[in-house]
Design an enzyme around this catalytic site. Sequence first.
Site, PDB file in Angstrom:
ATOM      1  N   CYS A  12      48.315  26.062  25.868  1.00  0.00           N
ATOM      2  CA  CYS A  12      47.570  26.525  23.950  1.00  0.00           C
ATOM      3  C   CYS A  12      46.077  27.561  24.124  1.00  0.00           C
ATOM      4  O   CYS A  12      45.791  27.684  24.901  1.00  0.00           O
ATOM      5  CB  CYS A  12      47.234  24.849  23.131  1.00  0.00           C
ATOM      6  SG  CYS A  12      49.305  24.487  23.580  1.00  0.00           S
ATOM      7  N   ARG A  52      47.813  60.003  41.329  1.00  0.00           N
ATOM      8  CA  ARG A  52      46.513  59.273  39.815  1.00  0.00           C
ATOM      9  C   ARG A  52      45.613  60.644  40.967  1.00  0.00           C
ATOM     10  O   ARG A  52      45.259  61.671  40.548  1.00  0.00           O
ATOM     11  CB  ARG A  52      45.749  58.663  40.980  1.00  0.00           C
ATOM     12  CG  ARG A  52      45.844  57.389  39.379  1.00  0.00           C
ATOM     13  CD  ARG A  52      45.831  55.952  40.285  1.00  0.00           C
ATOM     14  NE  ARG A  52      44.169  55.794  41.029  1.00  0.00           N
ATOM     15  CZ  ARG A  52      44.110  54.760  40.999  1.00  0.00           C
ATOM     16  NH1 ARG A  52      44.787  53.802  40.992  1.00  0.00           N
ATOM     17  NH2 ARG A  52      43.136  54.476  42.578  1.00  0.00           N
ATOM     18  N   TYR A  67      53.243  22.878  22.634  1.00  0.00           N
ATOM     19  CA  TYR A  67      54.165  23.908  21.326  1.00  0.00           C
ATOM     20  C   TYR A  67      55.616  23.957  22.222  1.00  0.00           C
ATOM     21  O   TYR A  67      55.624  24.607  22.387  1.00  0.00           O
ATOM     22  CB  TYR A  67      52.843  24.789  21.051  1.00  0.00           C
ATOM     23  CG  TYR A  67      52.192  24.895  20.416  1.00  0.00           C
ATOM     24  CD1 TYR A  67      52.330  24.292  19.265  1.00  0.00           C
ATOM     25  CD2 TYR A  67      50.282  25.304  20.712  1.00  0.00           C
ATOM     26  CE1 TYR A  67      50.952  23.996  18.578  1.00  0.00           C
ATOM     27  CE2 TYR A  67      49.748  25.313  19.800  1.00  0.00           C
ATOM     28  CZ  TYR A  67      49.931  24.418  18.907  1.00  0.00           C
ATOM     29  OH  TYR A  67      48.174  23.875  18.467  1.00  0.00           O
ATOM     30  N   ARG A 104      37.369  51.733  52.772  1.00  0.00           N
ATOM     31  CA  ARG A 104      36.860  51.070  51.824  1.00  0.00           C
ATOM     32  C   ARG A 104      37.327  49.905  50.537  1.00  0.00           C
ATOM     33  O   ARG A 104      38.334  50.338  49.747  1.00  0.00           O
ATOM     34  CB  ARG A 104      37.352  52.278  50.412  1.00  0.00           C
ATOM     35  CG  ARG A 104      36.762  53.821  50.797  1.00  0.00           C
ATOM     36  CD  ARG A 104      37.283  54.529  49.252  1.00  0.00           C
ATOM     37  NE  ARG A 104      38.134  54.928  48.991  1.00  0.00           N
ATOM     38  CZ  ARG A 104      39.360  55.562  49.427  1.00  0.00           C
ATOM     39  NH1 ARG A 104      38.929  56.676  50.682  1.00  0.00           N
ATOM     40  NH2 ARG A 104      40.337  55.639  49.221  1.00  0.00           N
ATOM     41  N   LYS A 129      34.015  47.905  42.263  1.00  0.00           N
ATOM     42  CA  LYS A 129      33.833  48.562  41.098  1.00  0.00           C
ATOM     43  C   LYS A 129      34.658  47.226  40.013  1.00  0.00           C
ATOM     44  O   LYS A 129      34.264  46.288  40.807  1.00  0.00           O
ATOM     45  CB  LYS A 129      34.641  49.518  40.972  1.00  0.00           C
ATOM     46  CG  LYS A 129      36.399  48.870  41.644  1.00  0.00           C
ATOM     47  CD  LYS A 129      37.706  49.856  41.761  1.00  0.00           C
ATOM     48  CE  LYS A 129      38.713  49.190  42.314  1.00  0.00           C
ATOM     49  NZ  LYS A 129      39.870  50.065  42.899  1.00  0.00           N
ATOM     50  N   ASP A 146      43.009  26.438  23.404  1.00  0.00           N
ATOM     51  CA  ASP A 146      42.118  26.096  24.610  1.00  0.00           C
ATOM     52  C   ASP A 146      42.360  24.611  25.155  1.00  0.00           C
ATOM     53  O   ASP A 146      41.182  23.448  25.652  1.00  0.00           O
ATOM     54  CB  ASP A 146      40.828  25.542  23.491  1.00  0.00           C
ATOM     55  CG  ASP A 146      41.337  24.680  21.646  1.00  0.00           C
ATOM     56  OD1 ASP A 146      43.243  24.589  22.288  1.00  0.00           O
ATOM     57  OD2 ASP A 146      41.402  25.336  20.877  1.00  0.00           O
ATOM     58  N   HIS A 181      43.934  58.741  48.481  1.00  0.00           N
ATOM     59  CA  HIS A 181      43.873  56.737  48.058  1.00  0.00           C
ATOM     60  C   HIS A 181      44.892  57.068  48.610  1.00  0.00           C
ATOM     61  O   HIS A 181      46.322  57.771  48.125  1.00  0.00           O
ATOM     62  CB  HIS A 181      43.499  56.647  46.634  1.00  0.00           C
ATOM     63  CG  HIS A 181      43.442  55.113  46.711  1.00  0.00           C
ATOM     64  ND1 HIS A 181      42.937  54.113  47.699  1.00  0.00           N
ATOM     65  CD2 HIS A 181      43.858  54.351  45.504  1.00  0.00           C
ATOM     66  CE1 HIS A 181      42.991  53.704  47.161  1.00  0.00           C
ATOM     67  NE2 HIS A 181      43.191  52.874  45.715  1.00  0.00           N
TER      68      HIS A 181
HETATM   69  C1  LIG Z   1      40.029  50.212  43.934  1.00  0.00           C
HETATM   70  C2  LIG Z   1      39.993  51.094  45.125  1.00  0.00           C
HETATM   71  C3  LIG Z   1      39.737  50.372  46.359  1.00  0.00           C
HETATM   72  C4  LIG Z   1      39.549  49.437  46.821  1.00  0.00           C
HETATM   73  O1  LIG Z   1      41.200  48.909  46.533  1.00  0.00           O
HETATM   74  P1  LIG Z   1      41.380  47.725  47.549  1.00  0.00           P
HETATM   75  O2  LIG Z   1      43.101  47.184  47.236  1.00  0.00           O
HETATM   76  O3  LIG Z   1      40.585  46.100  46.982  1.00  0.00           O
HETATM   77  O4  LIG Z   1      40.757  47.188  48.680  1.00  0.00           O
HETATM   78  C5  LIG Z   1      39.089  51.828  47.296  1.00  0.00           C
HETATM   79  N1  LIG Z   1      39.875  52.902  46.800  1.00  0.00           N
HETATM   80  C6  LIG Z   1      39.828  53.708  45.057  1.00  0.00           C
HETATM   81  C7  LIG Z   1      40.112  54.326  45.009  1.00  0.00           C
HETATM   82  C8  LIG Z   1      39.908  52.140  45.182  1.00  0.00           C
HETATM   83  O5  LIG Z   1      40.280  52.794  43.710  1.00  0.00           O
END
Ligand SMILES: *Cc1c(COP(=O)(O)O)cnc(C)c1O
Length: 369
Positions: free
Chosen positions: A312, A132, A265, A220, A34, A314, A164
């Site tokens: 700064c 979430r 600065y 994942r 992603k 650039d 997750h």
């Molecule tokens: C981003 C994400 C991951 C990967 O997470 P990492 O901490 O980068 O390994 C896995 N599952 C879901 C649903 C995510 O949103």
Amino acid sequence: MSALDVTVDYGAITHNVEVLRSRASGADVMAVVKADAYGHGLAAAAEAARRGGAAWLGVAQPGEALALRAAGDTGRILTWLYGPELPARELIIAEVDLSASSPDVLGAIVAAARDLGVAPRVHLCVDTGLGREGVPLRELGALLDLAVAAQAEGLVRIVGMWSHLAWADAPGHATIDAQATAFREALAMAQEREIALEVRHLANSACTLTRPDLHFDLVRPGIAVYGLPPVPDPAGERFGLRAAMAVRSEVILVKNVGAGQGVSYGHDYVTPYPTTLGLISAGYADGVFRRAGNRAEVSIRGRRFRIAGRVCMDQFVVDLGPVTDVVAGDVATLIGPDGPTATEWADAIETIDYEVVCRFGVLRRKGAA
Ligand SMILES: *Cc1c(COP(=O)(O)O)cnc(C)c1O
């Protein structure tokens, strides 16, 4: 070299996926690509991950899944972040696996499937405590019943269930086991309805690296694919992962100044002795965090120098010390194997390396355009 040169070692991504596969307890690996592969370039990173044996690719946005198909990827892809307005037809035609986070989303998928006469592969997403995405556990029964009814009509194939973790990067945190227990409950609810799940998945990078008991059928990992372990390796070897991104700029001026010289600065840095300053031609307009002033380091000729004073628009300055062999034209490495890690930059400016690579990734895209 442009102001900032962002390069990606795609071989490192291939290597990292191989490492993650070897740690996945026989589970398949879904490389999460992603956000333009965390800034590393969607199509090229995906190819590199496939070469390393990623059986799956995971993306948040439907558009990213379609972009992978347009780039020629023919393997399993899962997309998970959308509401009921998702482009279900396009995704089903592209044979992308779909996540359903709510009855509304499942309804949209089923409607498109009915229209097309094709049964898409669906993964039910359950919120086991992250707060979430996903259907709350107490509403999972209703979602499962809808899915079972749609499957009986030949309108979907329920292939996955997933969740997750909130605290995977804090191994031992009580929420990890609590979420795992809730996930097992969710799986049991699917089993009660005699749903034959092909893939159950829960583990992000941190969980992949620290909790083999929670790998289920598929892991994942995201950040680890890019070589940035989110948890310390007890063996002190970064789990064998190699950082894929490097960010470099150039020293464009070297000059001597006296003691007490205010630098940049606001004079947030004042030279403590007669010294040499080096001017680097990259600033916040190029994505160098302004907060890195007096905090982050760069490497020149293999030696580390802290940014002196404010970053700064650039440019920024480093104090090269009273005696230096650095000359205009030398490379300054902000991040890379020859300099600080993205994690060191993140620590210096109090963020996470995920944000650092995503930020510089935006520049990589600008450079490529
Ligand atoms: C981003 C994400 C991951 C990967 O997470 P990492 O901490 O980068 O390994 C896995 N599952 C879901 C649903 C995510 O949103």
